[in-house]
Structures are given as structure tokens and as C-alpha cells.
Design a protein around this motif. Structure first.
Motif, PDB file in Angstrom:
ATOM      1  N   MET A  11     -10.788 -43.803 -38.267  1.00 14.23           N
ATOM      2  CA  MET A  11      -9.963 -44.588 -39.173  1.00 14.23           C
ATOM      3  C   MET A  11     -10.680 -44.808 -40.506  1.00 14.23           C
ATOM      4  O   MET A  11     -11.829 -45.228 -40.532  1.00 14.23           O
ATOM      5  CB  MET A  11      -9.668 -45.939 -38.529  1.00 14.23           C
ATOM      6  N   GLU A  14      -7.332 -49.480 -42.325  1.00 10.80           N
ATOM      7  CA  GLU A  14      -6.426 -50.150 -41.399  1.00 10.80           C
ATOM      8  C   GLU A  14      -6.072 -51.499 -41.992  1.00 10.80           C
ATOM      9  O   GLU A  14      -6.688 -51.933 -42.968  1.00 10.80           O
ATOM     10  CB  GLU A  14      -7.068 -50.290 -40.019  1.00 10.80           C
ATOM     11  N   GLU A  16      -5.957 -55.088 -43.229  1.00 11.55           N
ATOM     12  CA  GLU A  16      -7.021 -56.064 -43.431  1.00 11.55           C
ATOM     13  C   GLU A  16      -6.600 -57.396 -42.825  1.00 11.55           C
ATOM     14  O   GLU A  16      -5.569 -57.958 -43.207  1.00 11.55           O
ATOM     15  CB  GLU A  16      -7.264 -56.206 -44.934  1.00 11.55           C
ATOM     16  N   GLU A  22      -0.477 -56.690 -45.951  1.00 10.00           N
ATOM     17  CA  GLU A  22      -0.691 -55.661 -44.933  1.00 10.00           C
ATOM     18  C   GLU A  22      -0.361 -56.155 -43.528  1.00 10.00           C
ATOM     19  O   GLU A  22      -0.771 -55.549 -42.538  1.00 10.00           O
ATOM     20  CB  GLU A  22      -2.145 -55.178 -45.005  1.00 10.00           C
ATOM     21  N   GLY A  25       1.219 -53.411 -41.557  1.00 11.85           N
ATOM     22  CA  GLY A  25       0.581 -52.095 -41.526  1.00 11.85           C
ATOM     23  C   GLY A  25       0.229 -51.513 -42.884  1.00 11.85           C
ATOM     24  O   GLY A  25       0.687 -51.976 -43.925  1.00 11.85           O
ATOM     25  N   LEU A  27       0.041 -47.407 -44.254  1.00 10.16           N
ATOM     26  CA  LEU A  27       0.412 -46.088 -43.773  1.00 10.16           C
ATOM     27  C   LEU A  27       0.826 -45.164 -44.911  1.00 10.16           C
ATOM     28  O   LEU A  27       0.984 -45.603 -46.054  1.00 10.16           O
ATOM     29  CB  LEU A  27       1.548 -46.187 -42.746  1.00 10.16           C
TER      30      LEU A  27
END
Length: 196
Positions: A11, A14, A16, A22, A25, A27
Motif C-alpha cells: 500500500m 490509504e 488517513e 477520506e 476511502g 482510490l
């Protein structure tokens, strides 16, 4: 057989913890080299209620040259235009694709603008990757695309909505270069004049 080999490194970015932008997600990032030679990501940041922004992050590398993480640098685009907002307060700037257009000396971003009209492809421009100016919708009618692809020729830049092709669902739309050029040749040159 391709000479390229893929090696999964893990990863790079990702969500936080505690970052409301976020919460649901990170992406679908665009990736591009900046004027400083650094690698930048432009991820879709998904907040509560599927409210999406496009972030900016600089990729960090270890001594072996492998990416190991990112430095978050802020927001590139946040829903502001009417074609990015929904009446219920949701909306989105999603799924960016960024390309440097050498003849224009600018970065162009295609992204999905999500409003009450549904998803449509929009265009933004930047000189430095940090400050983005919206240009317009690239396709005025509802696009059934969730992202788009940008490429260049010597004199022109084109954007083509791209679609996943699933054998199980033959009803998904698919544009070819020919069909796209037949639909959008009049609007695209006008938009590109705004860039210069």
C-alpha cells in the motif's frame, strides 16, 4: 511476451485516520511527473455521503527507489461548479486522469463530475499541478463513464471516455476513437482555446 514485470510492493496510500475528507476511502488516483521531476498522485478522496474531492499527494521513495508512502499536499478540485453538485449536498470530482500537453506547456485533467445530471466528463488545466482551473464539461450529455483517458499528438490533445469491458455484461457502452471524434470535434477545439 511482455518484458515488463509487475512486482507488488504494498500500500502506498490509504485513508488517513481522523481525516474527514477520506472517511470512506482513497482510490482511483491519476499519476504524473511534476515540473520538479517528482511523482504526484491525484486520488479520489471520498468523504461521508459519497462526497468526493480530488487530492494532491507527492510519492515518497526509499533508497532502493521503491514507493513507500505519500505526503498529502491538499485538494486539487472540490465540488463547486453546478455540474459537480447535487441538491442533497452531495456531489463529486472523481476519478481524475492527468497528462502534460507539451505544445501547450500545461497539465490537463479529465475527471468525472457528479451532479444531479449524473456522471459527466469535465476538463481542468494547470501550469504547476497545484492550482487548477476548470474549463468546462467535455461531454454535455450524461456520460456513462467513470473515468477518461488523455493522450496527445503534436498539435492536439484528445480525451476519450474509457469503460471497463466485462464479458458478463455486454450492455456496457464502449466508445472507439472514431465514435468519440464523431461526437466531439466541435467542442474540444473551443475548450482547448481556453487553455492557451
Amino acid at each position: 511476451m511482455s518484458e515488463f514485470k509487475m512486482r507488488r510492493l504494498g500500500m502506498v496510500m490509504e485513508p488517513e485516520p481522523g481525516n474527514p475528507h477520506e472517511a470512506e476511502g482513497v482510490l482511483n488516483p491519476a499519476a504524473v511527473r511534476g515540473p520538479d521531476g517528482e511523482l504526484y498522485l491525484f486520488p479520489r478522496l471520498v468523504a461521508a455521503a459519497n462526497y468526493s474531492r480530488i487530492g494532491i499527494a507527492r510519492v515518497s521513495f526509499n533508497q532502493a527507489g521503491d514507493p513507500v508512502g505519500v505526503e498529502r499536499l491538499g485538494i486539487a478540485l472540490e465540488p463547486e461548479a453546478d455540474y459537480e453538485l447535487r441538491p442533497d449536498g452531495s456531489g463529486g470530482c472523481e476519478d481524475p486522469r492527468v497528462t502534460f500537453i507539451e505544445p501547450l506547456q500545461r497539465y490537463l485533467m479529465t475527471y468525472t463530475a457528479w451532479s444531479f445530471h449524473g456522471p459527466r466528463i469535465a476538463l481542468a488545466v494547470s501550469e504547476d499541478l497545484y492550482h487548477w482551473k476548470r474549463l468546462d464539461l467535455l461531454l454535455l450529455r450524461r456520460a456513462k463513464a467513470s473515468n477518461s483517458v488523455m493522450w496527445t499528438t503534436r498539435m492536439q490533445a484528445y480525451s476519450l471516455p474509457s469503460f471497463p469491458i466485462h464479458r458478463a455484461n455486454r450492455n456496457l457502452p464502449c466508445f472507439t476513437v472514431r465514435s468519440f471524434q464523431a461526437r466531439a470535434p466541435k467542442k474540444l477545439p473551443a475548450i482547448l482555446r481556453l487553455v492557451t
